[in-house]
Enzyme design. Structure first.
Site, PDB file in Angstrom:
ATOM      1  N   ASN A   9      -0.579  -1.344  -7.572  1.00 62.76           N
ATOM      2  CA  ASN A   9      -1.759  -1.690  -6.779  1.00 62.76           C
ATOM      3  C   ASN A   9      -2.973  -1.457  -7.671  1.00 62.76           C
ATOM      4  O   ASN A   9      -3.353  -0.318  -7.928  1.00 62.76           O
ATOM      5  CB  ASN A   9      -1.805  -0.792  -5.527  1.00 62.76           C
ATOM      6  CG  ASN A   9      -3.093  -0.981  -4.745  1.00 62.76           C
ATOM      7  OD1 ASN A   9      -3.855  -1.915  -4.983  1.00 62.76           O
ATOM      8  ND2 ASN A   9      -3.327  -0.079  -3.802  1.00 62.76           N
ATOM      9  N   TRP A  10      -3.560  -2.553  -8.130  1.00 63.30           N
ATOM     10  CA  TRP A  10      -4.675  -2.440  -9.083  1.00 63.30           C
ATOM     11  C   TRP A  10      -6.009  -2.118  -8.406  1.00 63.30           C
ATOM     12  O   TRP A  10      -7.001  -1.909  -9.084  1.00 63.30           O
ATOM     13  CB  TRP A  10      -4.820  -3.736  -9.878  1.00 63.30           C
ATOM     14  CG  TRP A  10      -3.748  -3.967 -10.890  1.00 63.30           C
ATOM     15  CD1 TRP A  10      -2.787  -3.080 -11.299  1.00 63.30           C
ATOM     16  CD2 TRP A  10      -3.524  -5.168 -11.640  1.00 63.30           C
ATOM     17  NE1 TRP A  10      -1.990  -3.653 -12.254  1.00 63.30           N
ATOM     18  CE2 TRP A  10      -2.420  -4.941 -12.478  1.00 63.30           C
ATOM     19  CE3 TRP A  10      -4.155  -6.414 -11.683  1.00 63.30           C
ATOM     20  CZ2 TRP A  10      -1.930  -5.910 -13.361  1.00 63.30           C
ATOM     21  CZ3 TRP A  10      -3.671  -7.383 -12.550  1.00 63.30           C
ATOM     22  CH2 TRP A  10      -2.577  -7.136 -13.379  1.00 63.30           C
ATOM     23  N   HIS A 103      -3.199  -0.901   3.702  1.00 62.96           N
ATOM     24  CA  HIS A 103      -3.308   0.204   2.743  1.00 62.96           C
ATOM     25  C   HIS A 103      -4.275   1.254   3.293  1.00 62.96           C
ATOM     26  O   HIS A 103      -5.245   0.921   3.975  1.00 62.96           O
ATOM     27  CB  HIS A 103      -3.803  -0.325   1.386  1.00 62.96           C
ATOM     28  CG  HIS A 103      -3.777   0.737   0.325  1.00 62.96           C
ATOM     29  ND1 HIS A 103      -4.809   1.621   0.160  1.00 62.96           N
ATOM     30  CD2 HIS A 103      -2.839   1.060  -0.592  1.00 62.96           C
ATOM     31  CE1 HIS A 103      -4.500   2.459  -0.829  1.00 62.96           C
ATOM     32  NE2 HIS A 103      -3.304   2.130  -1.308  1.00 62.96           N
ATOM     33  N   SER A 220       0.257   8.990  -6.295  1.00 65.40           N
ATOM     34  CA  SER A 220       0.334   9.694  -7.583  1.00 65.40           C
ATOM     35  C   SER A 220       1.698   9.578  -8.264  1.00 65.40           C
ATOM     36  O   SER A 220       2.182  10.533  -8.876  1.00 65.40           O
ATOM     37  CB  SER A 220      -0.072  11.162  -7.424  1.00 65.40           C
ATOM     38  OG  SER A 220      -1.420  11.248  -7.000  1.00 65.40           O
ATOM     39  N   GLY A 241      -0.691   3.223  -7.953  1.00 66.86           N
ATOM     40  CA  GLY A 241      -2.096   2.885  -8.165  1.00 66.86           C
ATOM     41  C   GLY A 241      -2.494   3.130  -9.614  1.00 66.86           C
ATOM     42  O   GLY A 241      -2.228   2.321 -10.499  1.00 66.86           O
ATOM     43  N   GLY A 242      -3.106   4.289  -9.855  1.00 73.69           N
ATOM     44  CA  GLY A 242      -3.669   4.608 -11.181  1.00 73.69           C
ATOM     45  C   GLY A 242      -2.740   4.315 -12.350  1.00 73.69           C
ATOM     46  O   GLY A 242      -3.153   3.709 -13.350  1.00 73.69           O
TER      47      GLY A 242
HETATM   48  P1  PGA Z   1      -2.151   6.307  -6.802  1.00 77.33           P
HETATM   49  O1  PGA Z   1      -2.387   5.186  -5.684  1.00 77.33           O
HETATM   50  O2  PGA Z   1      -0.851   5.987  -7.464  1.00 77.33           O
HETATM   51  O3  PGA Z   1      -3.328   6.176  -7.728  1.00 77.33           O
HETATM   52  O4  PGA Z   1      -2.099   7.613  -6.092  1.00 77.33           O
HETATM   53  C1  PGA Z   1      -1.338   4.719  -4.876  1.00 77.33           C
HETATM   54  C2  PGA Z   1      -1.830   3.679  -3.915  1.00 77.33           C
HETATM   55  O5  PGA Z   1      -2.975   3.767  -3.457  1.00 77.33           O
HETATM   56  O6  PGA Z   1      -1.103   2.731  -3.575  1.00 77.33           O
END
Ligand code: PGA
Length: 261
Positions: A9-10, A103, A220, A241-242
């Site tokens: 998820n960018w 989301h 995370s 995400g990150g």
């Molecule tokens: P994150 O985000 O991996 O940066 O915690 C996950 C997401 O929001 O789908």
């Protein structure tokens, strides 16, 4: 064993140049990953960029086999006077085969409700895209022992308007306290929540239908915790995400998925 889905998820990151560079880096490692199932969720104007790049390498036939993409949000009407929304058919036109729905950042900042999230998920299916319906509790819910109640209520909105898994859903369990915080759920916490979600699916749709739904963990996820999370019985993939922004770490997570038992 079914393939693990590794989805990035960018969020509101990446411009055109960065997107092209990412895709090039992924495609260069095709030999390692063409048996995997990877997807990215990008800002809407990047969807035609991704499609054009991928068609260039893979040819029209090869598009969306091991690498897929989709929008982070869509509207549930086909078209109309809905300023600022994204028509599902338009997302599909640019090669999207997945779409995120509900989301937690949509819920937190843009007034998304369980009901609106569910409608977006159903609209994705109606337009030939697989929806990833996101659920997850806040920290106060977890600390107060209300995790299962929150999940039950979020899922109920989906069950209300969709009577079986023919909608092609995946569910992403993303505890809000683990998103972007560096604080991952333990693999046991993830498995416990996923088992609860699976049981709710069984109650609503029956065993056969419930087994078709992929359950992703998000919050995370990093290269060093991905394998352990992906080895849990009910963890069928991850939403990242990150760590999905750099091709190298995204692919390291995909490699972990291939090695997960
Ligand atoms: P994150 O985000 O991996 O940066 O915690 C996950 C997401 O929001 O789908």
């Amino acid at each position: 064993m079914a393939k693990k889905l590794i989805a990035g998820n960018w969020k509101m990151f990446k411009n055109v140049g960065e997107t092209v560079a990412f895709l090039k880096a992924v495609h260069e490692r095709k030999a390692e990953f063409e048996a995997a199932e990877l997807a990215v969720f990008a800002q809407a104007p990047l969807l035609p960029v991704i499609q054009a790049e991928w068609v260039k390498w893979a040819g029209k036939e090869g598009v969306a086999t091991w690498f897929s993409w989709g929008p982070q949000n869509i509207y549930w009407e086909d078209k109309g006077a809905f300023t600022g929304e994204l028509a599902p058919g338009l997302a599909r036109e640019f090669g999207s085969t997945f779409a995120l729905a509900g989301h937690s950042e949509r819920r937190q900042f843009f007034g998304e409700t369980n009901e609106s999230a569910a409608r977006r998920a159903v609209a994705a299916h109606a337009n030939g895209m697989k929806a990833i319906f996101c659920v997850g509790e806040q920290l106060a819910d977890r600390d107060g022992g209300r995790t299962n109640d929150v999940l039950r209520e979020q899922l109920a909105a989906l069950f209300k308007i969709c009577d079986k898994a023919h909608c092609g859903f995946s569910i992403a369990y993303e505890p809000v306290w683990a998103i972007g915080t560096g604080r991952t759920a333990t693999s046991a916490q993830a498995q416990e929540a996923h088992a609860f979600i699976r049981a709710e699916l069984v109650k609503a749709w029956g065993d056969g239908e419930a087994a078709k739904v992929r359950l992703l963990y998000g919050g995370s996820v990093k290269p060093d915790n991905a394998k352990e999370l992906l080895s849990q019985k009910d963890v069928d993939g991850v939403l990242v995400g990150g760590a999905s922004l750099e091709a190298a770490s995204f692919l390291a997570i995909a490699a972990a998925g291939q090695n997960a038992t």
